[in-house]
Design an enzyme around this catalytic site. Structure first.
Site, PDB file in Angstrom:
ATOM      1  CD  GLU A  85       5.186 107.091 -12.984  1.00 43.55           C
ATOM      2  OE1 GLU A  85       4.270 107.636 -12.239  1.00 43.55           O
ATOM      3  OE2 GLU A  85       5.289 106.346 -13.516  1.00 43.55           O
ATOM      4  CG  ASP A 113       4.486 100.569 -11.874  1.00 43.19           C
ATOM      5  OD1 ASP A 113       4.073 100.517 -10.833  1.00 43.19           O
ATOM      6  OD2 ASP A 113       4.024 101.455 -12.817  1.00 43.19           O
ATOM      7  CD  GLU A 118      -1.025 100.989 -12.607  1.00 44.82           C
ATOM      8  OE1 GLU A 118      -0.901 101.046 -11.301  1.00 44.82           O
ATOM      9  OE2 GLU A 118      -0.439 101.570 -13.366  1.00 44.82           O
TER      10      GLU A 118
HETATM   11  C1  BDP Z   1       2.153 103.386 -11.704  1.00 44.46           C
HETATM   12  C2  BDP Z   1       1.049 104.184 -11.916  1.00 44.46           C
HETATM   13  C3  BDP Z   1       0.837 105.557 -11.673  1.00 44.46           C
HETATM   14  C4  BDP Z   1       1.122 105.934 -10.379  1.00 44.46           C
HETATM   15  C5  BDP Z   1       2.775 105.521 -10.199  1.00 44.46           C
HETATM   16  C6  BDP Z   1       3.059 105.697  -8.951  1.00 44.46           C
HETATM   17  O1  BDP Z   1       0.638 103.796 -13.494  1.00 44.46           O
HETATM   18  O2  BDP Z   1      -0.572 106.096 -12.021  1.00 44.46           O
HETATM   19  O3  BDP Z   1       1.139 107.481 -10.319  1.00 44.46           O
HETATM   20  O4  BDP Z   1       2.640 104.117 -10.367  1.00 44.46           O
HETATM   21  O5  BDP Z   1       3.096 104.510  -8.022  1.00 44.46           O
HETATM   22  O6  BDP Z   1       1.868 102.185 -11.432  1.00 44.46           O
HETATM   23  O7  BDP Z   1       3.435 106.652  -8.459  1.00 44.46           O
END
Ligand code: BDP
Length: 702
Positions: free
Chosen positions: A294, A368, A396
């Site tokens: 990401e 996720d 989340e």
């Molecule tokens: C996702 C989240 C993000 C996190 C990412 C992670 O939306 O904010 O940074 O995972 O786990 O669920 O690195």
């Protein structure tokens, strides 16, 4: 006189509104006088020798707990001599009477010669034993014929805080960060200690204090002093601190030209940095790393792989007792690919190439932290690499701090899934606890749901998720029900009928949430960016795998992501036995159906309904079930503290409204593809799709 005092005490306690701050460590006076007296007779003194800080903590916790529960001040003495009727704490390496050995942090509680003995092989073991004994009292169990031996099944039991330098928390819904960086190291908020107590009481022994999207600041001398101050508070509770690493820190903090993990100067920089860290935090736990994920930088920026990056850090840690937890949460923006497959494709070929101090940290599922995910295909596929389970406690995708979702059933569902890696019974839990592949180190991590809100977790019921995570990291064989029962009794009430009602409610809450948000395995259809509320129609985003149409793939024929051989074939990442369970629409369990199949709307399911009818039915019954939850909660009013009762009731009312929002949005949106009526007896939504769509914009302040 004594009776009067106790009555007064009782009155003060029951009249005092509970703000939830004390979590499950309330230690209110036990109401039943006879029970109180029985306990008091077995707890006339606490004996502990030496001045080890963890033992001192253990004795102090026991004393404070007993004082509250039985209403008596219990002396702490150094030597029991011939005295009886007390509790004796000791570090002992002797094997148990029944031959059961203790591991490093295990404890044994037994009754002998009219005393209660709490023994651990280490001081931390004694501390855990103390909390276990207090739990016995809080849940009103007998303490006169104890023979409890308990060893943690997993070695590194960590909370991961996604907390930022500026006090915000990524995906945090309970206020701002607990850590006041601007005050540290000079001022120590008393809350730091209370945080440590709560963790120690459920066996958590480590905490990563900063966000995985890490700020390089944590590698500066200034911040290390702040972190060291926290470590000093946590140490007497057996808790070590860990840091998330910003991979290019050698450049940004160190001024080097590169952060290439194979560059000798970079390696020397890390070795020195680690030395500096241990000079201020002698028991530093190690690093957590999110790299090449990401947008976060990582070793691939220098043409190296994840093992190169992880091994470099592990080598820097070699002289010390610290480890590297390297996250597998990686996926590239590939319009033709399936995000589901990304982590496996990246990490599976690296099995066997990691330094022995490296653990790879894997989210419970392949996408996720969705409401429901099949277990991650890396579990069982990395026999030579210890895998840390990463669960998300912060909600989340589970309705933030508004919706009541007890997560233990979700955790258990993953842990009990069979990978068939070494034949039947090769559960994910056995992978994680090391017993399946003989891992030398083991771990479980929970992304924290705590914040500065007075009750720590925003939703009072969210405390149960923190509690459950700790208990399961210690012993994954505990049932969701046992854990819920304990938590309710320690936190909300001991009144048997109310305990049962609340426990039932908790146990059903995750299925209810799944029904009105993501039935039958449809996933990733929540509000864009914020991850709240429904937004299945989202078809524009910077990356294809951030669009929700990518996941549900609804069309005039059906809905769902074909991950079988005719589709992305993500299924091939599992063992043949697992593939067999999931590979056909007929055999695939309904909760996972749309994870693996593009199912025709008209397909007849084993429930007797067509897919469309079943889909709609679940949305409606799910939303209706929130009313049931409200009714159940209303019944426990007399047994629960009024402040907590009102708070939860209020949140349930919001949840009820929002369950209908989810229902209407999804039913109306997918109806455009299915072109079928809402089946009887359900009434069609009162609003139009356009009206529901506008709600998301209002919510997100777009
Ligand atoms: C996702 C989240 C993000 C996190 C990412 C992670 O939306 O904010 O940074 O995972 O786990 O669920 O690195």
């Amino acid at each position: 006189m004594k009776k009067l005092l106790i009555a007064l005490l009782l009155l003060t306690y029951s009249a005092h509104a509970d703000d939830g701050y004390r979590l499950w460590l309330k230690y209110d006076l036990i109401k039943d006088a006879a029970r109180r007296d029985t306990y008091a007779r077995s707890a006339q003194f606490i004996a502990v020798s030496g001045n080890n800080p963890i033992l001192t903590t253990a004795a102090g916790e026991l004393q404070a707990g007993l004082q509250g529960l039985v209403g008596k001040a219990i002396p702490i003495i150094t030597n029991a001599g011939n005295r009886t009727g007390g509790i004796i704490l000791s570090v002992s390496t002797a094997p148990n009477a029944d031959g059961q050995a203790l591991n490093n942090e295990g404890y044994r509680i037994s009754n002998r010669q009219n005393n209660i003995f709490i023994a651990g092989k280490t001081e931390a073991g004694v501390l855990y034993g103390v909390f276990a004994l207090l739990r016995q009292l809080q849940t009103q169990q007998p303490i006169t014929s104890l023979n409890l031996t308990s060893n943690p099944k997993v070695q590194y039991r960590l909370l991961n805080h996604w907390d930022n330098v500026n006090g915000t928390i990524e995906r945090g819904y309970a206020g701002s960060s607990l850590w006041k960086w601007y005050e540290l190291p000079e001022r120590l908020d008393p809350r730091y200690r209370d945080y440590a107590r709560a963790n120690a009481s459920i066996g958590i022994n480590g905490t990563v204090v900063n966000n995985v999207n890490a700020s390089p600041r944590f590698m500066t001398g200034e911040y290390l002093q702040k972190v060291a101050a926290l470590a000093n508070v946590f140490r007497p509770y057996g808790i070590r601190v860990y840091l998330s690493v910003y991979f290019p820190a050698p450049r940004t903090v160190g001024g080097l030209k590169t952060a290439d993990p194979l560059d000798p100067e970079v390696r020397a920089w890390w070795a020195n940095k680690v030395k500096e860290i241990y000079s201020v935090i002698p028991d530093f736990g190690g690093f957590l790393v999110k790299a090449n994920s990401e947008g976060e930088p990582g070793p691939q920026d220098y043409g190296r792989n994840h093992a190169d990056g992880a091994n470099m850090l592990a080598e820097a840690l070699a002289p010390y007792d610290g480890v590297v937890m390297w996250r597998s949460f990686v996926y590239k923006a590939d319009p033709k690919g399936d995000r589901f497959k990304a982590a496996y494709e990246e990490f599976k070929p690296l099995d066997g190439q990691f330094n022995k101090k490296v653990l790879v940290q894997v989210k419970n599922g392949p996408i996720d932290f969705q409401v429901r995910e099949p277990f991650h295909p890396l579990f069982g596929a990395m026999p030579q690499t210890p895998l840390v389970m990463e669960f998300q406690l912060t909600q989340e995708y589970l309705g933030f701090a508004t919706h009541m979702v007890y997560e233990a059933p979700l955790f258990k569902e993953t842990l009990e899934s069979d990978t068939y890696a070494n034949g039947k019974g090769s559960t994910v839990a056995k992978v994680v606890d090391g017993s399946l592949h003989g891992y030398q180190i083991t771990g479980m991590a929970g992304v924290a749901n705590t914040g500065s809100d007075r009750n720590w977790t925003g939703h009072t019921m969210g405390q149960a998720n923190w509690y459950a995570f700790g208990r399961l990291a210690w012993d994954h064989t505990l049932s969701s029900e046992v854990i819920a029962n304990e938590w309710v009794q320690m936190t909300l009430t001991n009144e048997p009928k109310a305990v049962k009602t609340i426990t039932d409610l908790m146990l059903r809450s995750r299925e209810v949430y799944a029904s009105y948000t993501n039935p039958l395995g449809v996933h990733h259809i929540m509000g864009y960016g914020i991850h709240y509320g429904p937004e299945p129609w989202l078809d524009k985003a910077p990356r294809p795998d951030w669009r929700h149409t990518y996941y549900h793939r609804a069309d005039s024929v059906g809905i769902g992501f074909d991950r079988t051989a005719t589709g992305s074939n993500a299924l091939s990442q599992y063992t043949p036995e697992v593939q067999k369970q999931w590979s056909t629409m007929e055999t695939c369990p309904l909760p996972y159906l749309l994870w693996f199949h593009h199912v025709p709307w008209t397909k007849q399911l084993r429930t007797g309904r067509t897919l469309w009818d079943e889909f709609v039915t679940r949305y409606y019954t799910g939303a209706d079930s929130v009313r049931w939850m409200q009714q159940q909660w209303a019944q426990v009013k007399p047994a629960v503290d009024p402040e907590i009762f009102e708070d939860v009731a209020g949140r349930l009312a919001v949840q009820q409204k929002e369950a209908i929002w989810w229902r209407d949005a999804c039913v109306l949106y997918f109806q455009q593809f299915a072109r079928r009526p809402i089946p009887a007896p359900f009434k069609k939504p009162e609003r139009t799709l356009e009206e529901v769509k506008r709600l998301v914009d209002i919510y997100q302040m777009r």
